[in-house]
Structure formats: C-alpha cells, structure tokens
Design a protein around this motif. Sequence first.
Motif, PDB file in Angstrom:
ATOM      1  N   GLU A 174       3.397  -1.119  99.220  1.00  0.00           N
ATOM      2  CA  GLU A 174       4.520  -0.754 100.082  1.00  0.00           C
ATOM      3  C   GLU A 174       5.340   0.401  99.508  1.00  0.00           C
ATOM      4  N   LEU A 175       4.616   1.329  98.892  1.00  0.00           N
ATOM      5  CA  LEU A 175       5.261   2.527  98.359  1.00  0.00           C
ATOM      6  C   LEU A 175       5.299   3.646  99.386  1.00  0.00           C
ATOM      7  N   PHE A 176       4.229   3.763 100.180  1.00  0.00           N
ATOM      8  CA  PHE A 176       4.080   4.876 101.104  1.00  0.00           C
ATOM      9  C   PHE A 176       3.804   4.371 102.519  1.00  0.00           C
ATOM     10  N   THR A 177       4.075   5.232 103.485  1.00  0.00           N
ATOM     11  CA  THR A 177       3.761   4.921 104.874  1.00  0.00           C
ATOM     12  C   THR A 177       2.344   5.389 105.201  1.00  0.00           C
ATOM     13  N   PHE A 178       1.767   4.847 106.261  1.00  0.00           N
ATOM     14  CA  PHE A 178       0.431   5.260 106.690  1.00  0.00           C
ATOM     15  C   PHE A 178       0.407   6.743 107.038  1.00  0.00           C
ATOM     16  N   SER A 179       1.461   7.224 107.670  1.00  0.00           N
ATOM     17  CA  SER A 179       1.476   8.630 108.079  1.00  0.00           C
ATOM     18  C   SER A 179       1.494   9.554 106.875  1.00  0.00           C
ATOM     19  N   ASP A 180       2.268   9.203 105.841  1.00  0.00           N
ATOM     20  CA  ASP A 180       2.318  10.049 104.653  1.00  0.00           C
ATOM     21  C   ASP A 180       0.998  10.005 103.885  1.00  0.00           C
ATOM     22  N   VAL A 181       0.394   8.839 103.791  1.00  0.00           N
ATOM     23  CA  VAL A 181      -0.906   8.733 103.120  1.00  0.00           C
ATOM     24  C   VAL A 181      -1.943   9.566 103.861  1.00  0.00           C
ATOM     25  N   SER A 182      -1.861   9.576 105.188  1.00  0.00           N
ATOM     26  CA  SER A 182      -2.776  10.390 105.979  1.00  0.00           C
ATOM     27  C   SER A 182      -2.597  11.879 105.682  1.00  0.00           C
ATOM     28  N   VAL A 183      -1.353  12.301 105.522  1.00  0.00           N
ATOM     29  CA  VAL A 183      -1.067  13.710 105.190  1.00  0.00           C
ATOM     30  C   VAL A 183      -1.638  14.051 103.817  1.00  0.00           C
ATOM     31  N   ILE A 184      -1.457  13.161 102.855  1.00  0.00           N
ATOM     32  CA  ILE A 184      -1.984  13.401 101.507  1.00  0.00           C
ATOM     33  C   ILE A 184      -3.508  13.504 101.539  1.00  0.00           C
TER      34      ILE A 184
END
Length: 324
Positions: A174-184
């Motif tokens: 629960e550190l990152f959101t799905f959208s941010d992980v997708s961007v990375i």
Amino acid sequence: MQNEQLQEILNEYGIREPEITFIRHNENRTYKVEDHDGSTYLLRIHQPVKDGMAGQQHTYDGLLGELQMLEHLSGRDQLLVQRPLRNREGKLITIIEHEGKRWNSSMLTWLEGRDLQKDDLSDPVMVEKLGASISELHQFYGQYVQEGLDKRPSQGIAYNQYMIGVIKQGLTKELFTFSDVSVIEETISLVNARLKDRRNEEAWGLIHGDLSLGNIIRTRDGELSFIDFGFFGPGYYYTDVAMGVMMVPSELRDLFLKGYYGNDHAGQDELVLLEGFMLLAIIGYYVFQMENESVHAWMRERMPKLCADYCKPYLSGERIFYSV
C-alpha cells in the motif's frame, strides 16, 4: 559488534591497539581505524542492516571483484581512490563469524576530506571537474579486464525489467497506487525499448553504479574522489552520467556535459536516453529501499510527484533534462 571482535580482524592486518570508531550500519558495518603509527583505515563488515539489501556485492566472489578493481584503480595517478589492504595471508577478504553466521570483511585506506556538498556544485569549475572525473573513471573501466565480473551487480535491460517487479510489490504494501505503478512500468519499458532500438555497444561497460554526493569525497586540496563501489559492475555509462547530472544545478548541466563528453551538448538522442536514466536512478532508489520501512512514508508521498512532474512529461515527449 564488540571491539574485541573487531580487534581479531585487525590482527590479521598487523594492526595492534588502534582507536576504533563506529561510522554507520547500512549496506555494511563501517568503522574508522586509527593505528598508533598515525595510519588510518576503513574497516568494512559486509553485513547489510536489512536482509533485503544483500546482493551479489556481499558474496565472497562479488566482493573480491570490487577489491581487485580498486587495487588496480588505486595504482593510477589520474584518480584518487581508497586502496584495499591484503591480510597476512595475502588475501583481500577476511572471513569472520558473528551472531552465528560467517561474514566477509575488508580493509581500505582512509581518505581525508568530506562528502561533496550541493554548494560545491554551484562552482562551474567543480561541475566541469565532476564530469571529467566520471569520464576518467569510465576510461579506466574501458580498458580494465578481470575475471569474475559476472559475479558483480549488473544494471542493464534485465535489471530495469526486474525493477518493475519490485515496484509492483509496493501495491501490496500500500505504498503506491495502480495508476502510478502503471506510469513507472511504462517509463521503464520506454527506456528499455529505446536501448534495444539503438546500437549502444560503446555505451555499455563497467560503471560505479551508485554515484551521489555522499559517495564522492572532496579532498582538502579540492580534488574529487569516488568511494563506495558496492554497485560497481556491468552497466550503461548513462547510469553514472545521469546520477552526476542530477547533482548539478540546471543552469550548469551543460558544463557537466562538457567535462564528461568534451563538449557542452551530448546530442539530442543522448539527452533523451540520459533523461530516461535520470528517472531510472530515482526509481532505483525506491527499489533498493523497498524493504526499509523507515522511508516508506517518504516514498508514499513522493511517488505521485515523480510520476506527475517527470515520468508523464517524459512519456509525452517533453524534455526534462534540466528539470529533474
């Protein structure tokens, strides 16, 4: 670790009755050792503070590759680095037992000076010197040949792909959101695609792999010296150059490029790749610290900014070289 245990290690180097000062325990346990004859050394116990920080650099063969490289590099006049010591058996590594486990330890000569600071890099002369010093290091690596380098950490396309998997672990924590992980993931995939599309044989070699202000010493006479070669190994030269760039104020980054490349512009294609490696360097910090709960709050707060301010513009084709 008790001084009695440390003294047992120092006995292997003929050092008696020294003053031992604990420095820190992060990737390794480190100690300053001041001998009675005035000599000073750095003692390293290669035991990371977190199990998740352990890597090839902590294995016997991996560590040996670092120390052999430093032994060769310390013999050059162009760059000042710490020289590894050999113990009374002629070995670069001394194995010890601590807390029921066996650990590798090593001794290096001490470098007088201080960590490089941001204020130092407001000086154009120092900025160009930094670029030139990294270039000199890469020139040495370009002709350095040694067996066992496959035991060292490697930072190439496969490692970039590995980082995607580690970042995805941030979802379960629960550190990152799905959208941010997708961007990375999209950012790393784009850099990998660009590396595959171009011939980069000349850009691939041996690198320091972890350049930062804390891993560069400014000596008393104003020279620069690289330390902490824990991530030394195969990789793209862009990694070191990108890490160097990010230490430098935006308005002086062309001077840094002049120091490294011999001119003040690397070329448009080179800049695009350097931008990608600047982002990889930041993402790499998240990856390395994934198991370190003390920085989780910082990571949770900073990831959205990384994605919004830098990754998304990079993906859309905007230039971020002077803003990261």
